[in-house]
Design an enzyme around this catalytic site. Structure first.
Site, short mmCIF file in Angstrom:
data_model
loop_
_atom_site.label_atom_id
_atom_site.label_comp_id
_atom_site.label_asym_id
_atom_site.label_seq_id
_atom_site.Cartn_x
_atom_site.Cartn_y
_atom_site.Cartn_z
N ILE A 155 -8.72 4.73 -5.67
CA ILE A 155 -9.52 3.61 -6.20
C ILE A 155 -10.88 4.12 -6.67
N ASP B 192 -17.68 13.26 -2.44
CA ASP B 192 -16.34 13.27 -1.84
C ASP B 192 -16.17 14.57 -1.07
N LEU C 153 -13.27 15.87 -0.60
CA LEU C 153 -12.05 16.47 -1.13
C LEU C 153 -11.07 16.80 0.01
N THR D 232 -13.91 9.33 10.46
CA THR D 232 -14.32 9.11 9.06
C THR D 232 -14.76 7.66 8.84
N THR E 96 -10.62 -3.67 3.26
CA THR E 96 -9.21 -4.02 3.05
C THR E 96 -8.86 -5.37 3.67
N ASP E 97 -7.80 -5.98 3.15
CA ASP E 97 -7.32 -7.24 3.75
C ASP E 97 -6.68 -7.01 5.12
N GLU E 98 -6.36 -5.75 5.45
CA GLU E 98 -5.66 -5.49 6.71
C GLU E 98 -6.52 -5.82 7.93
N TYR F 5 -5.68 2.44 11.54
CA TYR F 5 -6.37 2.37 10.24
C TYR F 5 -7.13 1.06 10.11
N LYS G 51 -11.20 0.27 9.90
CA LYS G 51 -11.85 -0.40 8.76
C LYS G 51 -12.57 -1.67 9.24
N ASN H 182 -3.34 -4.82 -1.39
CA ASN H 182 -2.75 -3.53 -1.80
C ASN H 182 -2.96 -3.24 -3.28
N ARG I 258 3.68 -7.71 0.76
CA ARG I 258 2.35 -7.24 0.38
C ARG I 258 1.95 -7.94 -0.92
N ASN J 6 8.93 -6.04 0.21
CA ASN J 6 9.07 -4.63 -0.18
C ASN J 6 10.37 -4.38 -0.92
P1 NAD Z 1 -7.75 7.48 -0.91
O1 NAD Z 1 -7.21 7.98 0.38
O2 NAD Z 1 -6.96 7.66 -2.16
O3 NAD Z 1 -9.18 8.13 -1.18
C1 NAD Z 1 -10.12 8.32 -0.17
C2 NAD Z 1 -11.16 9.33 -0.67
O4 NAD Z 1 -12.14 9.50 0.37
C3 NAD Z 1 -10.57 10.72 -0.96
O5 NAD Z 1 -11.04 11.19 -2.21
C4 NAD Z 1 -11.08 11.58 0.18
O6 NAD Z 1 -11.29 12.94 -0.17
C5 NAD Z 1 -12.40 10.89 0.51
N1 NAD Z 1 -12.83 11.14 1.89
C6 NAD Z 1 -12.08 11.04 3.02
N2 NAD Z 1 -12.81 11.39 4.09
C7 NAD Z 1 -14.05 11.69 3.63
C8 NAD Z 1 -15.26 12.12 4.27
N3 NAD Z 1 -15.32 12.32 5.60
N4 NAD Z 1 -16.36 12.33 3.50
C9 NAD Z 1 -16.30 12.14 2.14
N5 NAD Z 1 -15.18 11.77 1.50
C10 NAD Z 1 -14.07 11.55 2.23
O7 NAD Z 1 -8.07 5.94 -0.65
P2 NAD Z 1 -8.00 4.68 -1.63
O8 NAD Z 1 -6.66 4.10 -1.55
O9 NAD Z 1 -8.58 5.05 -2.93
O10 NAD Z 1 -9.00 3.70 -0.86
C11 NAD Z 1 -10.40 3.74 -1.12
C12 NAD Z 1 -11.08 2.70 -0.24
O11 NAD Z 1 -10.56 1.40 -0.56
C13 NAD Z 1 -10.86 2.89 1.25
O12 NAD Z 1 -12.06 2.57 1.90
C14 NAD Z 1 -9.76 1.92 1.58
O13 NAD Z 1 -9.86 1.50 2.92
C15 NAD Z 1 -10.05 0.79 0.62
N6 NAD Z 1 -8.88 -0.03 0.22
C16 NAD Z 1 -7.75 0.56 -0.25
C17 NAD Z 1 -6.68 -0.25 -0.67
C18 NAD Z 1 -5.40 0.35 -1.23
O14 NAD Z 1 -4.46 -0.39 -1.49
N7 NAD Z 1 -5.32 1.65 -1.46
C19 NAD Z 1 -6.79 -1.63 -0.60
C20 NAD Z 1 -7.98 -2.20 -0.11
C21 NAD Z 1 -9.03 -1.38 0.28
O1 TDX Z 2 7.94 5.19 2.80
C1 TDX Z 2 7.54 4.02 2.90
N1 TDX Z 2 8.46 3.02 3.11
C2 TDX Z 2 8.11 1.71 3.27
O2 TDX Z 2 8.98 0.83 3.47
C3 TDX Z 2 6.14 3.66 2.81
C4 TDX Z 2 5.09 4.70 2.58
C5 TDX Z 2 5.81 2.33 2.97
N2 TDX Z 2 6.75 1.37 3.22
C6 TDX Z 2 6.32 -0.04 3.39
C7 TDX Z 2 5.22 -0.26 4.41
C8 TDX Z 2 4.46 -1.44 3.85
O3 TDX Z 2 5.07 -2.66 4.28
O4 TDX Z 2 5.77 -0.47 2.15
C9 TDX Z 2 4.62 -1.31 2.34
C10 TDX Z 2 3.41 -0.68 1.66
O5 TDX Z 2 3.11 0.50 2.37
P1 TDX Z 2 1.82 1.42 1.99
O6 TDX Z 2 1.91 1.77 0.55
O7 TDX Z 2 1.74 2.50 3.02
O8 TDX Z 2 0.63 0.37 2.12
P2 TDX Z 2 0.09 -0.55 3.33
O9 TDX Z 2 0.52 -0.02 4.64
O10 TDX Z 2 0.46 -1.97 3.00
O11 TDX Z 2 -1.50 -0.32 3.20
C11 TDX Z 2 -2.12 -0.28 1.88
O12 TDX Z 2 -2.75 -1.49 1.56
C12 TDX Z 2 -3.98 -1.76 2.17
C13 TDX Z 2 -3.09 0.89 1.72
O13 TDX Z 2 -2.46 2.11 2.11
C14 TDX Z 2 -4.34 0.68 2.52
O14 TDX Z 2 -5.27 1.73 2.29
C15 TDX Z 2 -4.96 -0.63 2.08
O15 TDX Z 2 -6.10 -0.88 2.84
#
Ligand code: NAD
Ligand code: TDX
Length: 352
Positions: free
Chosen positions: A15, A36, A38, A103, A133-135, A158, A162, A187, A222, A257
């Site tokens: 994101i 970052d 990395l 972290t 996150t909504d979680e 997780y 958060k 998500n 989701r 799913n």
């Molecule tokens: P991601 O795992 O793809 O990216 C996380 C980034 O943070 C990476 O580039 C990683 O290198 C960096 N990072 C991790 N630990 C670090 C540290 N100690 N110092 C500096 N950088 C560090 O995650 P994402 O899916 O892009 O999510 C980004 C944010 O949005 C998170 O806070 C997550 O909780 C939130 N979020 C994600 C989702 C989703 O669906 N992916 C939904 C809602 C909220």
């Molecule tokens: O291999 C899989 N099989 C499967 O059935 C994986 C990886 C996931 N799943 C299911 C679990 C969940 O019900 O699919 C759904 C989505 O899974 P993820 O992509 O791992 O997402 P989720 O656990 O819902 O969390 C995500 O949404 C909220 C992000 O990873 C979080 O960072 C965000 O905050």
């Protein structure tokens, strides 16, 4: 002339890379610093197109390192923080919870403290934006939605880390008057998502004709939002959100799913020119995720009514765009799935 200096943390992740891209391209008069560490999830290939932009810079640093954070604030005249850096994968938090505590909790507190020290109470024009996150709200039954008033009830390492980070941000606001704003999003899906998450993992496995590991019965729900719509919401809240407020962001786009997986299978069959039904044959039901939340669904009406945000993409369009992107960017996928990823995949799925 630079009119704003924004520190984006986690900008090499999924994101964060979209947020950095939007800000760099939309605001040539802002200076955008992408910080970052990395980790496995951060990849500079996600922002390679921005490297040459004069309003963009990258700093490799760890948000849990207070001295490093102090230094960033000493070197750059940062007035805004957009904090996305986090450990973000639920399955990893079940395998190795402590890095999530470090972290997401210690890292967020460290960044808050560095901002507070740097801004020294001169808060005019300053903002600490925490992306969450909504979680944090827990798990829903068949009906209902999460609103900004829903009590916190996180259930995984997780989501609890958060949730705790959200509390820390509010604590720095109430106790130290730090100007903060928060958003909690559902998500996300789209380009540059690390293929440990459902959608890119399944796209990649279908392409490579590998099993599709569906947790439990595949009936968990989701609410999916295209990542660029999340980035647009962040841009809006950053500029127009009210200090101290929280905004929920979601797509009103709920999928079980298994139904979502079947859409991906059908679309991939068409795009790869494979016989209809061949990708569905890869579906394999595996042991459920421990403590698997049943359903998430966001009520985003506050964001719509207060700031006028609505998602721009319909899901059918978004998922087709996403699949096209992964198919066209094989090299990116190969880059992120080599080496350590393979070890992760083997250990995570070997006993399922
Ligand atoms: P991601 O795992 O793809 O990216 C996380 C980034 O943070 C990476 O580039 C990683 O290198 C960096 N990072 C991790 N630990 C670090 C540290 N100690 N110092 C500096 N950088 C560090 O995650 P994402 O899916 O892009 O999510 C980004 C944010 O949005 C998170 O806070 C997550 O909780 C939130 N979020 C994600 C989702 C989703 O669906 N992916 C939904 C809602 C909220
Ligand atoms: O291999 C899989 N099989 C499967 O059935 C994986 C990886 C996931 N799943 C299911 C679990 C969940 O019900 O699919 C759904 C989505 O899974 P993820 O992509 O791992 O997402 P989720 O656990 O819902 O969390 C995500 O949404 C909220 C992000 O990873 C979080 O960072 C965000 O905050």
């Amino acid at each position: 002339m630079t009119t704003k200096t924004i520190l984006v943390t986690g900008g090499a992740g999924f994101i964060g890379s979209h947020v950095v891209r939007l800000l760099v391209n939309k605001y040539p008069d802002y200076s955008i610093i992408n910080l970052d560490a990395l980790t496995y999830a951060g990849n500079l290939a996600n922002v390679a197109d921005l490297e040459e932009e004069s309003n963009y810079s990258f700093v490799k640093a760890d948000i849990t390192d207070l001295e490093a954070m102090r230094k960033i604030f000493a070197v750059y005249p940062i007035d805004t923080v957009v904090h996305l850096a986090a450990e973000s994968h639920v399955d990893r938090s079940i395998e190795d919870p402590l890095i999530f505590v470090k972290t997401n909790l210690v890292g967020t507190a460290t960044l808050l403290q560095a901002a507070r020290e740097a801004w020294k109470g001169a808060h005019d024009g300053k903002l600490f934006y925490h992306v969450s996150t909504d979680e944090v709200y827990g798990s829903l039954g068949e009906t209902g939605f999460f609103t900004e008033e829903t009590p916190y009830d996180p259930r995984s390492p997780y989501s609890s880390s958060k949730a705790g980070s959200d509390h820390l941000v509010r604590a720095w606001h109430h106790t130290f008057d730090l100007p903060v704003v928060l958003s909690n999003c559902s998500n996300n899906y789209g380009p540059y998502q690390f293929p440990e998450k459902l959608i890119p993992l399944f796209i990649n496995n279908i392409r490579n004709e590998k099993p599709l590991p569906v947790y439990g019965k595949g009936v968990n729900v989701r609410d999916w939002l295209y990542v660029e719509d999340h980035a647009r919401a962040i841009d809006l809240i950053l500029h127009e959100g009210r200090v101290g407020e929280t905004y929920n962001i979601g797509g009103h786009n709920e999928w079980r799913n298994i139904d979502l997986i079947k859409v991906i299978c059908r679309t991939m069959d068409e795009k790869l020119g494979r016989p209809a039904g061949s990708s569905e044959e890869l579906i394999t039901y595996v042991t459920d995720r421990a403590g698997h939340d049943m359903r998430y669904a966001i009520d985003a009406s506050k964001l719509k009514e207060d700031l006028g945000w609505t998602p721009s993409l319909q899901f059918e369009e978004g998922i087709a765009k996403t699949i096209d992107w992964y198919l066209e960017n094989e090299e990116w996928m190969r880059g992120v799935t080599s080496g350590a990823y393979k070890d992760y995949y083997d250990s995570m799925y070997k006993n399922r």
